[in-house]
Design an enzyme around this catalytic site. Sequence first.
Site, mmCIF file in Angstrom:
data_model
loop_
_atom_site.group_PDB
_atom_site.id
_atom_site.type_symbol
_atom_site.label_atom_id
_atom_site.label_comp_id
_atom_site.label_asym_id
_atom_site.label_seq_id
_atom_site.Cartn_x
_atom_site.Cartn_y
_atom_site.Cartn_z
ATOM 1 N N THR A 261 0.823 -1.214 0.000
ATOM 2 C CA THR A 261 0.000 0.000 0.000
ATOM 3 C C THR A 261 0.859 1.267 0.000
ATOM 4 O O THR A 261 0.691 2.137 0.861
ATOM 5 C CB THR A 261 -0.941 0.024 1.221
ATOM 6 O OG1 THR A 261 -0.142 -0.012 2.430
ATOM 7 C CG2 THR A 261 -1.896 -1.148 1.211
ATOM 8 N N GLU A 418 8.169 -1.964 12.974
ATOM 9 C CA GLU A 418 9.270 -1.163 12.443
ATOM 10 C C GLU A 418 10.325 -2.026 11.798
ATOM 11 O O GLU A 418 10.899 -1.663 10.757
ATOM 12 C CB GLU A 418 9.896 -0.326 13.565
ATOM 13 C CG GLU A 418 10.979 0.654 13.107
ATOM 14 C CD GLU A 418 12.393 0.089 13.136
ATOM 15 O OE1 GLU A 418 13.325 0.829 12.794
ATOM 16 O OE2 GLU A 418 12.573 -1.094 13.510
ATOM 17 N N GLU A 419 10.610 -3.167 12.422
ATOM 18 C CA GLU A 419 11.708 -3.993 11.935
ATOM 19 C C GLU A 419 11.471 -4.513 10.510
ATOM 20 O O GLU A 419 12.407 -4.854 9.801
ATOM 21 C CB GLU A 419 11.952 -5.176 12.882
ATOM 22 C CG GLU A 419 12.461 -4.790 14.272
ATOM 23 C CD GLU A 419 13.865 -4.205 14.256
ATOM 24 O OE1 GLU A 419 14.428 -3.999 13.162
ATOM 25 O OE2 GLU A 419 14.403 -3.942 15.340
ATOM 26 N N GLU A 430 1.044 8.296 6.647
ATOM 27 C CA GLU A 430 0.207 8.283 5.450
ATOM 28 C C GLU A 430 -1.253 8.570 5.797
ATOM 29 O O GLU A 430 -1.930 9.345 5.102
ATOM 30 C CB GLU A 430 0.327 6.931 4.749
ATOM 31 C CG GLU A 430 1.678 6.701 4.089
ATOM 32 C CD GLU A 430 1.870 5.294 3.570
ATOM 33 O OE1 GLU A 430 2.730 5.089 2.703
ATOM 34 O OE2 GLU A 430 1.151 4.375 4.046
ATOM 35 N N ASP A 447 15.155 5.446 19.339
ATOM 36 C CA ASP A 447 14.992 4.034 19.006
ATOM 37 C C ASP A 447 15.918 3.238 19.921
ATOM 38 O O ASP A 447 15.566 2.914 21.058
ATOM 39 C CB ASP A 447 15.307 3.839 17.529
ATOM 40 C CG ASP A 447 15.141 2.403 17.036
ATOM 41 O OD1 ASP A 447 15.099 1.487 17.868
ATOM 42 O OD2 ASP A 447 15.089 2.195 15.815
ATOM 43 N N HIS A 548 20.270 -7.476 16.464
ATOM 44 C CA HIS A 548 19.346 -8.347 15.726
ATOM 45 C C HIS A 548 19.631 -9.839 15.920
ATOM 46 O O HIS A 548 19.274 -10.651 15.061
ATOM 47 C CB HIS A 548 19.338 -8.007 14.235
ATOM 48 C CG HIS A 548 18.601 -6.743 13.910
ATOM 49 N ND1 HIS A 548 18.272 -6.377 12.619
ATOM 50 C CD2 HIS A 548 18.128 -5.746 14.696
ATOM 51 C CE1 HIS A 548 17.637 -5.219 12.632
ATOM 52 N NE2 HIS A 548 17.545 -4.818 13.891
#
Length: 745
Positions: A261, A418-419, A430, A447, A548
Amino acid sequence: MLKKILLFGVLGAAILTVGILVGHFGISQDSSPTWVKEMSRDVDESLIEQFIKEVDNKNIEQNLKTLASEPHMATTPGDEKLVKFMLDRWKDPNTGLDDAWRQTYKVFLSFPDKNTPNSFTVVSPNNTIQYTSRLKEKAYTDDQNDPAVVQPYAAYAPAGHPKGKLVYANQGKVSDYEFLNKTIDLSGTIAIVRYGGAGRADKAINGAKFGVAGVLVYTDPADINDGKMSDATETYPHSWYLPPSGAERGSFNGYFGDLLTPYYAAKEHTYRIPESDITGIPPIATQPIGFEDAYALICKLDGEEAPAMWQGSFNCTYKLGPGFSSTSAFANSDVQVNVYNKEEMKDSANVMGVIRGSVEPDRYVIYGNHRDSWVHGAIDPSSGTAVMLEITRVLGKMLKEGKWRPRRSIIFGSWGAEEFGLIGSTEYAEEYYSMLRDRTIAYINVDISVFANATLRGQGSPAAQSVIFTAAKQVKTPGSQTTSVYDNWIRYSNRSSPSYGVIPSLGYLTGAGSDYAPFMHYLGITSMDIAYTYDRSKTKARIYPAYHTAYDTFDYTSKYIDPGFTSHQTVARTAGNVLLRLADSLVIPFNTSDYAEAVEQYYNTAAENFRDKMNVAGISLEPLSAAVKRFHEATSFLNQQIHNLDMAKETPLKIRQINDQLMFLDRAFLDPMAFPDKYHYRHVIWTSRSSGVATFPGLADAFAKADKSRLNSDWEQVKKHLTIVIQAIEGAASTLEAAIEASGQ
């Protein structure tokens, strides 16, 4: 959400109208009602001092312990628990906000198969499996054994099982593949590449253009561990360094926002593009691995020696391939990459909270941090969430006790997914594009609040430099009663400013590394990112080593990143200080001259690197020079206006006019047509660039292409991007000049 925020706008317009009338008829200060005094209220320095005192490192530690107690990848049960936890905290009757709510989007995500782990194998000519990669990271604490730990994978990489000869492709840059392609037929090969140098997705996208069939990605100890490799004595659990089996997960997605989108909020009813139209993700199977598995492959490769700059920390000479040495156990064998990823539509929630402004409720300061992680995420992102929760606790307590209400409204965002590509924040930007564009003063992003405990790291729009510096001068560095965060920062990272001399280096937000991206690049909202980081003279690590992986845990953080959580406390004090100044100052504390200095720096770099060859091509930089000069003069004009203000006598309309000029400055640099091939990137000054020359991004990239190709059509693109920059700078200058200029200029 819209009804809640629109209420602020109606109230703000009413208050402003009455304030204008008051100013017009000159009601005296002594006889005026309380709300008139409120109109001219400025930031309360004593309240900021009280805020600093009340920020508690022990509370932050407990916040982090709770947030990182279990894995909470986006849309998983662990994530849902934290949604409820955030709502409970922000609705607390004693320390909560005015309101808090959940906002859900239906988004396109990518997950590995829980029952069939991704892997790679070394396969002999007779199809015997000679080696299989680790299916999960080695456990050193109970955290790694949590059943909710997601196996390492490359989100959005397609399922597949390509098999071929192995080649070593350094960092997977286009130039790396070009170098290999000179002597090696890359068709059908499997490339092993290291993190760094190119975006995650680009490593596979670039390889596919040369015929590579699959990609393995690893973190070389030279890039993350200062060469350390042994988990017996050198890596976690003995230090902060990454253990051999640690594999960096990540989103292999070159854009931000929901992939189906673009430019539209991902609601149930929203139009979605076909999955086949998605760009910016790997077209071939891709899998991250630990450096112990990479070692088993790279040190057995055949072929020419890799260039010196491609060598890493393994105790062997890195070779290019293709295939393995005839003297190795893997002679004549292929590597097969086995990826079982699948895509799913999932409901992902943002948690939103608000403190309503008392004077200008229709002007917003937004403070955000994402909530989701890849595994436990103690540092990324929970260090930031722990800080945000302490800031809201202190402010909520002041609010509930009736000691304070901000001049402007403050919106807090705990972003989801977010990741996977900054999805929660982008969908919010948006959905509320018009409202946020017209009303938002600034966006503060925290963050990863603490990468390590040496010094502050500030990044942001140059307009925000002054307010960040002011806060950093007021807050003391951990363990000192005399050294400010500012003075400590300048020791580790500084630059020479024509205006101020030696000052701390404020980085620019030129990429999409965190949730500031949709606000800065798409909406043109003045944004900043604040964190504590490490001493780069003592380590070459490109980021904290457990990034991560399954080792980013509370245990890791409390032992090796910030024992005592005093750096977290310092970030909370600094970011909260900035937040209060933006929300409460009568005149928004931005300095437009700092922006002019940054633009002049970019111009000087462009002139130094491009002028001679552009002159040969018949392209002059003089119009750009004139635009930069005009912008400098306009910023000086506005700064002088602000300096000359008599705050006690000035009408609310005049203050509002100046504040609007400050608020809309970054918006003036937006050009929706400048970068048609880059979703959401519209900021002419700070858009990402491929060129290594730190100047206007569109011009830099166009020049690099034309200089290489020598094609007239590419030099025409240089002219186009020069025009785009000139028009943006002149347009920004016009917003800072007198409201109406004489005609004919």
